[in-house]
Motif scaffolding. Sequence first.
Motif, PDB file in Angstrom:
ATOM      1  N   ARG A  82      35.125  42.013  36.870  1.00 31.07           N
ATOM      2  CA  ARG A  82      34.197  41.954  37.997  1.00 31.07           C
ATOM      3  C   ARG A  82      33.503  40.597  38.058  1.00 31.07           C
ATOM      4  N   GLN A  83      33.134  40.082  36.905  1.00 36.05           N
ATOM      5  CA  GLN A  83      32.510  38.761  36.881  1.00 36.05           C
ATOM      6  C   GLN A  83      33.486  37.690  37.367  1.00 36.05           C
ATOM      7  N   ALA A  84      34.746  37.782  36.890  1.00 28.79           N
ATOM      8  CA  ALA A  84      35.753  36.815  37.326  1.00 28.79           C
ATOM      9  C   ALA A  84      35.996  36.927  38.822  1.00 28.79           C
ATOM     10  N   TYR A  85      36.032  38.124  39.330  1.00 26.04           N
ATOM     11  CA  TYR A  85      36.231  38.317  40.775  1.00 26.04           C
ATOM     12  C   TYR A  85      35.069  37.707  41.559  1.00 26.04           C
ATOM     13  N   ALA A  86      33.873  37.933  41.052  1.00 27.48           N
ATOM     14  CA  ALA A  86      32.705  37.368  41.738  1.00 27.48           C
ATOM     15  C   ALA A  86      32.725  35.848  41.686  1.00 27.48           C
ATOM     16  N   GLU A  87      33.106  35.272  40.535  1.00 27.22           N
ATOM     17  CA  GLU A  87      33.151  33.809  40.410  1.00 27.22           C
ATOM     18  C   GLU A  87      34.219  33.195  41.316  1.00 27.22           C
ATOM     19  N   VAL A  88      35.409  33.817  41.318  1.00 25.54           N
ATOM     20  CA  VAL A  88      36.495  33.288  42.151  1.00 25.54           C
ATOM     21  C   VAL A  88      36.136  33.426  43.624  1.00 25.54           C
ATOM     22  N   SER A  89      35.530  34.549  43.966  1.00 23.55           N
ATOM     23  CA  SER A  89      35.125  34.752  45.358  1.00 23.55           C
ATOM     24  C   SER A  89      34.097  33.720  45.789  1.00 23.55           C
ATOM     25  N   ALA A  90      33.146  33.460  44.901  1.00 25.06           N
ATOM     26  CA  ALA A  90      32.128  32.453  45.229  1.00 25.06           C
ATOM     27  C   ALA A  90      32.754  31.065  45.319  1.00 25.06           C
ATOM     28  N   SER A  91      33.690  30.768  44.395  1.00 27.84           N
ATOM     29  CA  SER A  91      34.357  29.468  44.427  1.00 27.84           C
ATOM     30  C   SER A  91      35.170  29.302  45.697  1.00 27.84           C
ATOM     31  N   SER A  92      35.835  30.388  46.119  1.00 24.68           N
ATOM     32  CA  SER A  92      36.628  30.330  47.343  1.00 24.68           C
ATOM     33  C   SER A  92      35.740  30.070  48.564  1.00 24.68           C
ATOM     34  N   LYS A  93      34.598  30.704  48.579  1.00 29.13           N
ATOM     35  CA  LYS A  93      33.677  30.488  49.697  1.00 29.13           C
ATOM     36  C   LYS A  93      33.165  29.054  49.711  1.00 29.13           C
ATOM     37  N   ARG A  94      32.858  28.512  48.531  1.00 31.11           N
ATOM     38  CA  ARG A  94      32.393  27.118  48.481  1.00 31.11           C
ATOM     39  C   ARG A  94      33.500  26.170  48.934  1.00 31.11           C
ATOM     40  N   ALA A  95      34.736  26.433  48.485  1.00 33.22           N
ATOM     41  CA  ALA A  95      35.851  25.572  48.884  1.00 33.22           C
ATOM     42  C   ALA A  95      36.072  25.638  50.385  1.00 33.22           C
ATOM     43  N   SER A 121      44.384  34.924  43.739  1.00 38.49           N
ATOM     44  CA  SER A 121      43.674  35.365  42.536  1.00 38.49           C
ATOM     45  C   SER A 121      42.735  36.518  42.837  1.00 38.49           C
ATOM     46  N   LEU A 122      42.056  36.398  44.006  1.00 41.39           N
ATOM     47  CA  LEU A 122      41.128  37.473  44.389  1.00 41.39           C
ATOM     48  C   LEU A 122      41.863  38.800  44.595  1.00 41.39           C
ATOM     49  N   THR A 123      43.027  38.734  45.196  1.00 40.64           N
ATOM     50  CA  THR A 123      43.811  39.956  45.397  1.00 40.64           C
ATOM     51  C   THR A 123      44.211  40.569  44.064  1.00 40.64           C
ATOM     52  N   SER A 124      44.682  39.704  43.141  1.00 39.98           N
ATOM     53  CA  SER A 124      45.081  40.199  41.827  1.00 39.98           C
ATOM     54  C   SER A 124      43.891  40.763  41.054  1.00 39.98           C
ATOM     55  N   LEU A 125      42.773  40.036  41.103  1.00 35.80           N
ATOM     56  CA  LEU A 125      41.578  40.508  40.407  1.00 35.80           C
ATOM     57  C   LEU A 125      41.054  41.810  41.011  1.00 35.80           C
ATOM     58  N   TYR A 126      41.127  41.920  42.318  1.00 31.44           N
ATOM     59  CA  TYR A 126      40.645  43.127  42.983  1.00 31.44           C
ATOM     60  C   TYR A 126      41.505  44.336  42.585  1.00 31.44           C
ATOM     61  N   ASP A 127      42.824  44.104  42.576  1.00 32.69           N
ATOM     62  CA  ASP A 127      43.716  45.195  42.169  1.00 32.69           C
ATOM     63  C   ASP A 127      43.463  45.598  40.713  1.00 32.69           C
ATOM     64  N   MET A 133      40.695  45.198  39.062  1.00 28.28           N
ATOM     65  CA  MET A 133      39.389  45.830  38.985  1.00 28.28           C
ATOM     66  C   MET A 133      39.473  47.303  39.405  1.00 28.28           C
ATOM     67  N   LYS A 134      40.172  47.588  40.496  1.00 30.60           N
ATOM     68  CA  LYS A 134      40.315  48.960  40.947  1.00 30.60           C
ATOM     69  C   LYS A 134      41.120  49.801  39.949  1.00 30.60           C
ATOM     70  N   GLU A 135      42.135  49.186  39.377  1.00 31.46           N
ATOM     71  CA  GLU A 135      42.940  49.900  38.384  1.00 31.46           C
ATOM     72  C   GLU A 135      42.110  50.245  37.159  1.00 31.46           C
ATOM     73  N   LEU A 136      41.314  49.270  36.702  1.00 30.71           N
ATOM     74  CA  LEU A 136      40.455  49.523  35.552  1.00 30.71           C
ATOM     75  C   LEU A 136      39.411  50.580  35.857  1.00 30.71           C
ATOM     76  N   GLU A 137      38.862  50.549  37.064  1.00 31.16           N
ATOM     77  CA  GLU A 137      37.881  51.559  37.441  1.00 31.16           C
ATOM     78  C   GLU A 137      38.505  52.955  37.411  1.00 31.16           C
ATOM     79  N   ALA A 138      39.738  53.073  37.922  1.00 32.34           N
ATOM     80  CA  ALA A 138      40.424  54.368  37.897  1.00 32.34           C
ATOM     81  C   ALA A 138      40.705  54.811  36.455  1.00 32.34           C
ATOM     82  N   LYS A 139      41.169  53.859  35.631  1.00 34.99           N
ATOM     83  CA  LYS A 139      41.436  54.188  34.238  1.00 34.99           C
ATOM     84  C   LYS A 139      40.143  54.551  33.501  1.00 34.99           C
TER      85      LYS A 139
END
Length: 251
Positions: free
Chosen positions: A44-57, A114-120, A122-128
């Motif tokens: 989740r932290q990595a997803y948030a960081e990548v998402s923030a980086s993508s927005k800045r870029a 990366s965001l798509t992979s991280l999101y998937d 994250m959802k997989e881990l949440e289900a597990k």
Amino acid sequence: MNLGDRFVRLVKSNVNQALGAMEDPEKVLEQAVADMQRDLTKVRQAYAEVSASSKRAEEQSKLAQGEADKWYQRAQLALEKGEEELAREALGRRSQQLELVDNLRGQVEGNAGSLTSLYDSMKELEAKMAEAKAKKDQIIARARTAKAATKVNDMLSGIGDGSSMAAFDKMAEKVDKLEAEAEVSKQLAASSSSGIGSGSSLDAQFKALERGGVDDELEKMKRNILPQSGVDDELAQMKALMEAEKDGEKK
């Protein structure tokens, strides 16, 4: 202790040692869930960081595109004024900004993957995580039940061993003996108490019976010694007549 009992005790000892050497299922599962939670937090932290980086870029790309457009307009103005070198300089700056725009857009596109992979993930881990928590509670409940059952079985097997049952049998036999002695004592006491009250009368009855037997025997002896017959009776009658005649003559 016979060979079978020794074998059972040996097996139980080995099983208890093996169970003691094994890791506690509850602790292992709690740690596993904690590790999964930690991994999920990292994702989740990595997803948030990548998402923030993508927005800045993306924002920087927009700014760079604006700068490129501005330098293009300046190049046009310089050409209109006859300042060719100044126009060339402006176009050079524009080229730099466009290159920056391309780099930033490439970064945004890469972040999108990366965001798509991280999101998937994250959802997989949440289900597990949800599944693991449900299984954890079930397995822990089963482990506790198994431990409780093992303790109860150990207690029951300890109660039912040969020495304990022998003690019960011995005590039961002793109680049976005491009960039998008490019954005999009760009967003796009842006999003694009845004898005290009627002993004298009983003796008297037996003595009366004994006396009656003696009298009967004496009467029988008399009859045998002094037998009576018809001759004796006739003799007695003659004596009576003679006595009567004598009395008549005298008169």
